[in-house]
Design a protein around this motif. Structure first.
Motif, mmCIF file in Angstrom:
data_model
loop_
_atom_site.group_PDB
_atom_site.id
_atom_site.type_symbol
_atom_site.label_atom_id
_atom_site.label_comp_id
_atom_site.label_asym_id
_atom_site.label_seq_id
_atom_site.Cartn_x
_atom_site.Cartn_y
_atom_site.Cartn_z
ATOM 1 N N GLU A 93 1.012 -1.217 -0.055
ATOM 2 C CA GLU A 93 -0.125 0.177 0.260
ATOM 3 C C GLU A 93 1.266 1.365 0.113
ATOM 4 O OE1 GLU A 93 -3.502 -1.692 2.726
ATOM 5 O OE2 GLU A 93 -2.113 -0.454 3.483
ATOM 6 N N VAL A 97 -0.543 2.251 -3.220
ATOM 7 C CA VAL A 97 -1.580 2.984 -2.690
ATOM 8 C C VAL A 97 -1.600 4.469 -2.951
ATOM 9 C CG1 VAL A 97 -4.160 2.904 -1.923
ATOM 10 C CG2 VAL A 97 -2.599 0.674 -2.718
ATOM 11 N N HIS A 98 -0.733 4.569 -1.641
ATOM 12 C CA HIS A 98 -1.282 6.175 -0.742
ATOM 13 C C HIS A 98 -0.786 7.130 -1.262
ATOM 14 C CE1 HIS A 98 -2.290 3.689 2.632
ATOM 15 N NE2 HIS A 98 -1.235 3.752 3.403
ATOM 16 N N MET A 158 -6.409 -2.005 0.625
ATOM 17 C CA MET A 158 -6.145 -2.026 -0.843
ATOM 18 C C MET A 158 -6.278 -1.726 -1.839
ATOM 19 S SD MET A 158 -2.735 -3.101 -0.891
ATOM 20 C CE MET A 158 -2.624 -3.709 -2.500
ATOM 21 N N GLY A 159 -7.657 -1.156 -1.739
ATOM 22 C CA GLY A 159 -9.281 -1.020 -3.032
ATOM 23 C C GLY A 159 -8.976 0.932 -2.230
ATOM 24 N N MET A 162 -7.951 3.535 -2.544
ATOM 25 C CA MET A 162 -8.459 4.330 -4.172
ATOM 26 C C MET A 162 -9.683 5.160 -4.844
ATOM 27 S SD MET A 162 -5.435 3.177 -5.831
ATOM 28 C CE MET A 162 -5.995 3.051 -7.408
ATOM 29 N N ALA A 166 -7.413 7.840 -7.963
ATOM 30 C CA ALA A 166 -5.979 7.358 -7.621
ATOM 31 C C ALA A 166 -5.162 8.795 -8.295
ATOM 32 C CB ALA A 166 -5.869 6.347 -8.601
ATOM 33 N N ASN A 192 -11.069 2.976 6.497
ATOM 34 C CA ASN A 192 -9.230 2.452 6.147
ATOM 35 C C ASN A 192 -9.081 1.666 7.329
ATOM 36 O OD1 ASN A 192 -9.341 5.228 5.942
ATOM 37 N ND2 ASN A 192 -6.407 5.234 6.065
#
Length: 253
Positions: A93, A97-98, A158-159, A162, A166, A192
């Protein structure tokens, strides 16, 4: 623009600022700084490696008197898989992701954060992987229930980050998407954190270990503080922010 004001964004242009023909800019010395990514990777990689040291019973951790202790209960192996999965996911992540609104944080934070994560990881791993570890009181039923509690939220973060968009730093209200794990945005501002707490509750039930319970409690308190701050920020910034949302726990907190 003022001595006590917020720092300007990196992408701000002087012409876009609310000033006239003249402006006074104040510069603040932030001290020694370090990249957010570096801090996150360090604080997450540490628990992963530390836990594995105890799992493989590196010499001198428990002493030679336990060398011929009976084989470990299978929940110990499952706990190692879950713990490793969690921190590998956190590392991924961080890399993919982050999005960070600021590039750096104070250097001292890496020592504070690593002390917290690494210290708790060693404390948990010592007891869970100890040769005299006692398996959960209710056996396989408790372990299976705990695994479900761990995996349901554990697969989600993980999702979730987003969904607001993103690759963009533009601030806007996050809404659910087709990803079912984002549907919690209907009820909370920081799903989260909700998922994170849920995972550690499952890990606590699975291992029935006091250090894990304390880590979960401390983590929940800190994440609740962050979630409340972010929730208040959304309310100030967006007049049409959904009124039914709570910071971290639906309808409660």
């Amino acid at each position: 623009l003022s001595p006590e004001g917020r720092s300007l964004k990196d992408e701000d242009v002087l012409q876009s600022l609310p000033v006239g023909t003249t402006a006074t800019l104040y510069f603040r010395d932030l001290g020694a700084q370090i990249s957010w990514v570096t801090v996150f990777l360090t604080e997450y990689a540490g628990p992963l490696l530390i836990y594995l040291l105890f799992y493989f019973r590196v010499p001198f951790l428990y002493g030679p008197r336990y060398d011929f202790t009976a084989s470990r209960h299978r929940v110990v192996h499952l706990a190692c898989c879950c713990h490793s999965f969690h921190y590998v996911k956190r590392l991924l992540e961080t890399l993919f992701v982050h999005r960070f609104s600021h590039g750096t944080m104070p250097l001292r934070n890496i020592f504070k954060n690593c002390t917290y994560y690494w210290g708790f990881a060693a404390w948990m791993a010592y007891y869970i992987n100890h040769p005299l570890y006692t398996p959960p009181a209710y056996g396989d039923e408790q372990v299976k229930l705990a695994l479900a509690v761990f995996l349901c939220p554990g697969l989600s973060p993980m999702g979730v980050p987003m969904s607001p968009g993103a690759g963009s730093k533009t601030r806007k209200i996050p809404y659910p998407t087709r990803n079912p794990f984002t549907w919690l945005f209907l009820l909370v501002s920081c799903p989260n954190y909700t998922y994170e707490v849920g995972s550690w509750i499952g890990f606590t039930i699975m291992t029935q270990c006091l250090p894990v319970a304390l880590f979960s409690l401390v983590g929940f308190v800190q994440m609740a503080i962050w979630a409340q701050g972010k929730h208040r920020s959304y309310l100030r910034e967006f007049r049409d922010y959904p009124p039914l949302r709570s910071p971290i726990i639906p309808f409660l907190l």
